[in-house]
Design a protein around this motif. Structure first.
Motif, PDB file in Angstrom:
ATOM      1  N   GLY A  16      21.220  18.741  42.719  1.00 54.71           N
ATOM      2  CA  GLY A  16      20.688  18.166  43.940  1.00 54.71           C
ATOM      3  C   GLY A  16      19.721  19.100  44.654  1.00 54.71           C
ATOM      4  N   MET A  17      19.895  20.387  44.513  1.00 57.07           N
ATOM      5  CA  MET A  17      19.008  21.352  45.164  1.00 57.07           C
ATOM      6  C   MET A  17      17.783  21.657  44.316  1.00 57.07           C
ATOM      7  N   GLY A  18      17.707  21.028  43.126  1.00 59.37           N
ATOM      8  CA  GLY A  18      16.554  21.278  42.268  1.00 59.37           C
ATOM      9  C   GLY A  18      16.601  22.661  41.658  1.00 59.37           C
ATOM     10  N   SER A  19      17.786  23.117  41.331  1.00 55.16           N
ATOM     11  CA  SER A  19      17.937  24.454  40.748  1.00 55.16           C
ATOM     12  C   SER A  19      17.195  24.562  39.424  1.00 55.16           C
ATOM     13  N   ALA A  20      16.730  25.749  39.116  1.00 53.87           N
ATOM     14  CA  ALA A  20      15.998  25.954  37.873  1.00 53.87           C
ATOM     15  C   ALA A  20      16.891  25.850  36.660  1.00 53.87           C
ATOM     16  N   THR A  21      18.182  26.020  36.846  1.00 54.41           N
ATOM     17  CA  THR A  21      19.082  25.875  35.712  1.00 54.41           C
ATOM     18  C   THR A  21      20.462  25.519  36.202  1.00 54.41           C
ATOM     19  N   ALA A  22      21.175  24.712  35.409  1.00 62.48           N
ATOM     20  CA  ALA A  22      22.539  24.341  35.776  1.00 62.48           C
ATOM     21  C   ALA A  22      23.518  24.886  34.764  1.00 62.48           C
ATOM     22  N   LEU A  23      23.019  25.502  33.719  1.00 63.40           N
ATOM     23  CA  LEU A  23      23.879  25.984  32.646  1.00 63.40           C
ATOM     24  C   LEU A  23      23.709  27.489  32.490  1.00 63.40           C
ATOM     25  N   ALA A  24      24.820  28.137  32.141  1.00 57.68           N
ATOM     26  CA  ALA A  24      24.787  29.589  32.018  1.00 57.68           C
ATOM     27  C   ALA A  24      24.063  30.040  30.759  1.00 57.68           C
ATOM     28  N   GLN A  25      24.097  29.215  29.708  1.00 55.75           N
ATOM     29  CA  GLN A  25      23.464  29.591  28.458  1.00 55.75           C
ATOM     30  C   GLN A  25      22.638  28.419  27.929  1.00 55.75           C
ATOM     31  N   PRO A  26      21.578  28.706  27.135  1.00 55.14           N
ATOM     32  CA  PRO A  26      20.759  27.627  26.584  1.00 55.14           C
ATOM     33  C   PRO A  26      21.582  26.698  25.697  1.00 55.14           C
ATOM     34  N   THR A  27      21.225  25.437  25.722  1.00 59.01           N
ATOM     35  CA  THR A  27      21.881  24.474  24.844  1.00 59.01           C
ATOM     36  C   THR A  27      20.894  23.367  24.514  1.00 59.01           C
ATOM     37  N   GLU A  28      21.259  22.538  23.558  1.00 58.68           N
ATOM     38  CA  GLU A  28      20.384  21.451  23.114  1.00 58.68           C
ATOM     39  C   GLU A  28      21.182  20.170  23.016  1.00 58.68           C
ATOM     40  N   ILE A  29      20.590  19.092  23.499  1.00 58.97           N
ATOM     41  CA  ILE A  29      21.208  17.772  23.337  1.00 58.97           C
ATOM     42  C   ILE A  29      20.268  16.875  22.554  1.00 58.97           C
ATOM     43  N   THR A  30      20.857  15.946  21.811  1.00 58.69           N
ATOM     44  CA  THR A  30      20.086  14.997  21.003  1.00 58.69           C
ATOM     45  C   THR A  30      20.317  13.587  21.519  1.00 58.69           C
ATOM     46  N   ILE A  31      19.245  12.799  21.569  1.00 57.49           N
ATOM     47  CA  ILE A  31      19.305  11.423  22.054  1.00 57.49           C
ATOM     48  C   ILE A  31      18.731  10.493  20.991  1.00 57.49           C
ATOM     49  N   TRP A  32      19.431   9.397  20.742  1.00 53.09           N
ATOM     50  CA  TRP A  32      18.890   8.332  19.893  1.00 53.09           C
ATOM     51  C   TRP A  32      18.238   7.281  20.781  1.00 53.09           C
ATOM     52  N   SER A  33      17.001   6.907  20.439  1.00 57.33           N
ATOM     53  CA  SER A  33      16.324   5.857  21.185  1.00 57.33           C
ATOM     54  C   SER A  33      15.282   5.207  20.287  1.00 57.33           C
ATOM     55  N   TRP A  34      14.330   4.475  20.885  1.00 55.32           N
ATOM     56  CA  TRP A  34      13.335   3.767  20.076  1.00 55.32           C
ATOM     57  C   TRP A  34      12.073   3.473  20.893  1.00 55.32           C
ATOM     58  N   ASP A  35      10.972   3.290  20.188  1.00 53.76           N
ATOM     59  CA  ASP A  35       9.715   2.753  20.701  1.00 53.76           C
ATOM     60  C   ASP A  35       9.323   3.431  22.019  1.00 53.76           C
ATOM     61  N   ILE A  36       8.859   2.623  22.995  1.00 52.61           N
ATOM     62  CA  ILE A  36       8.387   3.207  24.253  1.00 52.61           C
ATOM     63  C   ILE A  36       9.532   3.792  25.070  1.00 52.61           C
ATOM     64  N   ALA A  37      10.764   3.383  24.776  1.00 49.25           N
ATOM     65  CA  ALA A  37      11.910   3.995  25.453  1.00 49.25           C
ATOM     66  C   ALA A  37      11.997   5.473  25.070  1.00 49.25           C
ATOM     67  N   ALA A  38      11.868   5.748  23.780  1.00 47.87           N
ATOM     68  CA  ALA A  38      11.881   7.141  23.312  1.00 47.87           C
ATOM     69  C   ALA A  38      10.688   7.909  23.874  1.00 47.87           C
ATOM     70  N   SER A  39       9.526   7.268  23.882  1.00 48.24           N
ATOM     71  CA  SER A  39       8.334   7.923  24.419  1.00 48.24           C
ATOM     72  C   SER A  39       8.493   8.239  25.898  1.00 48.24           C
ATOM     73  N   SER A  40       9.162   7.352  26.627  1.00 47.19           N
ATOM     74  CA  SER A  40       9.377   7.572  28.060  1.00 47.19           C
ATOM     75  C   SER A  40      10.299   8.754  28.303  1.00 47.19           C
ATOM     76  N   LEU A  41      11.338   8.856  27.489  1.00 46.73           N
ATOM     77  CA  LEU A  41      12.244  10.000  27.623  1.00 46.73           C
ATOM     78  C   LEU A  41      11.484  11.307  27.380  1.00 46.73           C
ATOM     79  N   LYS A  42      10.631  11.303  26.379  1.00 47.47           N
ATOM     80  CA  LYS A  42       9.840  12.504  26.084  1.00 47.47           C
ATOM     81  C   LYS A  42       8.917  12.843  27.251  1.00 47.47           C
ATOM     82  N   ALA A  43       8.386  11.793  27.897  1.00 49.56           N
ATOM     83  CA  ALA A  43       7.478  12.019  29.023  1.00 49.56           C
ATOM     84  C   ALA A  43       8.188  12.664  30.207  1.00 49.56           C
ATOM     85  N   SER A  44       9.504  12.479  30.286  1.00 49.61           N
ATOM     86  CA  SER A  44      10.270  13.028  31.414  1.00 49.61           C
ATOM     87  C   SER A  44      10.604  14.506  31.248  1.00 49.61           C
ATOM     88  N   LEU A  45      10.406  15.036  30.059  1.00 46.33           N
ATOM     89  CA  LEU A  45      10.926  16.374  29.762  1.00 46.33           C
ATOM     90  C   LEU A  45      10.202  17.497  30.494  1.00 46.33           C
TER      91      LEU A  45
END
Length: 426
Positions: A16-45
């Motif tokens: 909520g405060m717009g912190s630069a990080t919420a996690l103590a260590q780097p991590t990676e998450i994977t998302i399954w999506s499709w078409d412009i939905a997937a493109s939209s998620l990428k645009a948010s990154l």
């Protein structure tokens, strides 16, 4: 490998405060999506990683049907093979909650509070919650509109504002086809989808099932009137058969004057037909009767976190940003036309701005303005059964296999009752 996370309360506070990080260590998450939905998620990154640089988001575009099939198979296998986050279409969502209640995470456990839930319209949440358990967070809505070629309508002398009923739509289609050789008024996937029936019946407050999901309503009067009108449009050549890819090709080739879809189709038109900027516009869907309703929803998705994810808190951090903030939602609307479900996002200045691709029309104000009028429609756990039965019935009806639409939908209702065990509403 394990990761040390902040607690849920601290995570939400930091977010909520717009912190630069919420996690103590780097991590990676994977998302399954499709078409412009997937493109939209990428645009948010870009925006997301400014606040959370230690969370890498890997968006995989697998295709709509592949995501559903792979998710269904993985849930049947106890969740084995699922990514951290899965895109799920609203009307198919209850299939997962009813068959595999342990496949996805109760988002309340991660910080999805009642206050956050209240930021979304009820019709978007209906199919994403089982009892008091929210399994997915609302993403985009699908408020229905007619996307049309301004030049083709103008050449035929047709003012879209004059099209208030589906009979008006048929009459306009005849004029437009006559004035624009080789151009059809609109297209429907008669062979592979129930899209037009679902859109118009929802507009009329009807659907396969009742709002509580306990009875079958497909043969109620407004559903019957919907099927009758679709056949009239088909017989008048107002509607011609085309699947998704054929529609996209027709848009670019200039062989279709209109497409009826949810607001998310804006991104499909704009990104696939960039050279047609200024030639497209939008108007509200017609109704069955004068002064009838002009609002429906079709499509729209959600994001769910798999129960087997080892990165749930990181996944929740991303969901809360991309779906729970105006910034995340408006980024996707600007980039690919994904219509916000987040109520506060609808008040952002961009929504009221003229859109150059659409001839300077402030299309988002028009499209999102229908959201409060949308009637909730349940897919239920039996969506696949009902949809398959309806499509077969529609094909038989169009071929003259029933004396009228009432007989066709009575038969469909009886078949759905046999397949599901649910009673037919009286």
């Amino acid at each position: 490998m394990s990761f040390k996370f902040l607690g849920a309360t601290a995570l939400v506070a930091a977010f909520g405060m717009g912190s630069a990080t919420a996690l103590a260590q780097p991590t990676e998450i994977t998302i399954w999506s499709w078409d412009i939905a997937a493109s939209s998620l990428k645009a948010s990154l870009e925006g997301f990683n400014k606040q959370f640089p230690d969370i890498k988001v890997n968006v995989q575009d697998l295709g709509n049907h592949q995501v559903f099939d792979k998710t269904l198979a993985a849930c049947a296998a106890g969740g084995d093979g699922l990514p951290d986050v899965v895109t799920i279409e609203n009307y198919k969502a209850e299939i997962f909650w009813s068959r595999f209640p342990d496949c996805f995470t109760n988002l309340k456990d991660l910080g999805y509070t009642s206050d956050i839930q209240a930021k979304f319209p009820d019709f978007k949440r209906t199919e994403l919650e089982a009892g008091d358990v929210p399994y997915a967070m609302p993403w985009d809505s699908g408020p229905v509109a007619v996307f049309y070629r301004r030049d083709y309508y103008e050449k035929a002398g047709v003012d879209p504002k004059s099209i208030t009923t589906w009979d008006d739509f048929i009459a306009a289609g005849k004029k437009i086809a006559a004035a624009n050789p080789s151009v059809v008024m609109a297209q429907a996937d008669f062979n592979g989808d129930s899209e037009w029936f679902r859109m118009i019946s929802n507009e009329q407050g009807c659907g396969f099932f009742s709002a509580d999901g306990q009875t079958i309503t497909i043969n109620q009067p407004t559903c019957v009137a919907t099927l009758e009108k679709i056949k009239q449009m088909k017989d008048a050549s107002t509607l011609t058969a085309a699947n998704w890819d054929e529609k996209v090709q027709a848009n670019t080739a200039g062989t279709v004057a209109s497409q009826l879809y949810g607001g998310w189709y804006e991104g499909t038109v704009r990104t696939n037909s960039p050279k047609l900027a200024g030639k497209w516009g939008v108007y509200l869907m017609p109704s069955l009767a004068p002064n009838g309703p002009h609002a429906a929803n079709v499509g729209g998705s959600s994001l769910a976190i798999s129960n087997g994810s080892q990165n749930k808190k990181a996944a929740w951090t991303y969901l809360n940003y991309v779906l729970g903030t105006d910034e995340g939602q408006i980024t996707m609307l600007k980039s690919f036309g994904l219509v916000p479900s987040l109520l506060s996002a609808e008040k952002q200045p961009f929504v009221s701005e003229p859109q150059s691709y659409w001839g300077g029309q402030a299309i988002w104000a028009d499209i999102l303005g229908t959201l409060p009028k949308v009637v909730a429609s349940r897919g239920t756990a039996f969506q696949g059964d009902a949809d398959g039965i309806y499509k077969a019935t529609q094909t038989k009806y169009f071929a003259g296999g029933y004396p009228d639409a009432k007989a066709a939908l009575d038969d469909a209702a009886n078949q759905i009752a046999s397949a599901t065990g649910l009673p037919i509403a009286q």
